[in-house]
Motif scaffolding. Structure first.
Motif, PDB file in Angstrom:
ATOM      1  N   THR A 103      -9.179   8.103 -45.264  1.00 49.59           N
ATOM      2  CA  THR A 103      -9.316   6.912 -44.412  1.00 49.59           C
ATOM      3  C   THR A 103      -7.978   6.540 -43.799  1.00 49.59           C
ATOM      4  OG1 THR A 103     -11.161   6.121 -45.731  1.00 49.59           O
ATOM      5  CG2 THR A 103     -10.024   4.485 -44.387  1.00 49.59           C
ATOM      6  N   GLU A 104      -6.909   6.617 -44.582  1.00 48.65           N
ATOM      7  CA  GLU A 104      -5.558   6.333 -44.076  1.00 48.65           C
ATOM      8  C   GLU A 104      -5.203   7.254 -42.919  1.00 48.65           C
ATOM      9  OE1 GLU A 104      -1.936   5.317 -46.658  1.00 48.65           O
ATOM     10  OE2 GLU A 104      -3.347   6.306 -48.024  1.00 48.65           O
TER      11      GLU A 104
ATOM     12  N   ARG B 259      -7.224   8.923 -40.953  1.00 50.54           N
ATOM     13  CA  ARG B 259      -8.052   8.588 -39.784  1.00 50.54           C
ATOM     14  C   ARG B 259      -7.491   7.362 -39.055  1.00 50.54           C
ATOM     15  NH1 ARG B 259     -12.650  11.406 -39.221  1.00 50.54           N
ATOM     16  NH2 ARG B 259     -13.275  12.696 -41.002  1.00 50.54           N
ATOM     17  N   GLN B 260      -7.009   6.387 -39.814  1.00 50.57           N
ATOM     18  CA  GLN B 260      -6.401   5.207 -39.206  1.00 50.57           C
ATOM     19  C   GLN B 260      -5.120   5.575 -38.462  1.00 50.57           C
ATOM     20  OE1 GLN B 260      -6.052   2.770 -42.710  1.00 50.57           O
ATOM     21  NE2 GLN B 260      -8.089   1.872 -42.441  1.00 50.57           N
ATOM     22  N   HIS B 261      -4.352   6.486 -39.021  1.00 47.87           N
ATOM     23  CA  HIS B 261      -3.127   6.935 -38.362  1.00 47.87           C
ATOM     24  C   HIS B 261      -3.443   7.751 -37.103  1.00 47.87           C
ATOM     25  CE1 HIS B 261      -1.037   5.467 -41.865  1.00 47.87           C
ATOM     26  NE2 HIS B 261       0.107   5.713 -41.260  1.00 47.87           N
ATOM     27  N   GLU B 262      -4.499   8.555 -37.152  1.00 41.82           N
ATOM     28  CA  GLU B 262      -4.912   9.289 -35.950  1.00 41.82           C
ATOM     29  C   GLU B 262      -5.290   8.307 -34.832  1.00 41.82           C
ATOM     30  OE1 GLU B 262      -5.005  12.244 -34.615  1.00 41.82           O
ATOM     31  OE2 GLU B 262      -4.418  13.488 -36.323  1.00 41.82           O
ATOM     32  N   GLU B 263      -5.989   7.249 -35.189  1.00 40.43           N
ATOM     33  CA  GLU B 263      -6.365   6.240 -34.188  1.00 40.43           C
ATOM     34  C   GLU B 263      -5.122   5.522 -33.657  1.00 40.43           C
ATOM     35  OE1 GLU B 263      -8.662   3.710 -31.665  1.00 40.43           O
ATOM     36  OE2 GLU B 263      -8.815   5.765 -32.383  1.00 40.43           O
ATOM     37  N   ALA B 264      -4.193   5.192 -34.536  1.00 43.02           N
ATOM     38  CA  ALA B 264      -2.943   4.556 -34.096  1.00 43.02           C
ATOM     39  C   ALA B 264      -2.171   5.489 -33.164  1.00 43.02           C
ATOM     40  CB  ALA B 264      -2.086   4.178 -35.305  1.00 43.02           C
TER      41      ALA B 264
END
Length: 120
Positions: A3-4, A6-11
């Motif tokens: 999940t982390e 994926r959040q970094h990919e979005e950022a």
């Protein structure tokens, strides 16, 4: 941890789209090695300079799919993306595939290496 990542990919997607050099500086390792679509090798300062100078501008960056594999302090992602924009004033648009290697450091996760290729 997935999940982390994926959040970094979005950022990272949002930072690329906005040419947010400050955010990109945090998300990209000082030791970055990245292979571009024509085989050229980029380092962190090269990537930041493309955004800072306006030589690269994205008008569309949509992640169609993100696959994540995590082991210990390392993660690998593959991202299918639709991109549009300009590089040195020349327009481009199409589907691309990224492969990125993320590493966990004291302050979080950063991209250490990767590549991007154009998809037919």
């Amino acid at each position: 941890m997935e999940t982390e990542i994926r959040q970094h990919e979005e950022a990272l997607r949002l930072a690329m789209l906005a040419s947010d050099v400050e955010a990109l500086n945090e998300l990209i390792s000082d030791h970055l090695i990245f292979v571009g679509p024509s085989g050229e090798v980029f380092h962190k300062q090269d990537d930041l300079a493309l955004h800072r100078s306006g030589r690269q501008k994205l008008t569309l960056a949509e992640w169609e799919s993100v696959e994540v594999a995590v082991q210990d302090q390392v993660a690998v992602t593959t991202v299918a993306a639709q991109l549009s924009g300009t590089i040195d004033g020349t327009a481009f648009s199409g589907r691309f595939r990224y492969c990125r290697f993320w590493t966990r450091i004291g302050t979080g996760w950063q991209v250490l290496g990767g590549s991007v290729v154009a998809q037919p």
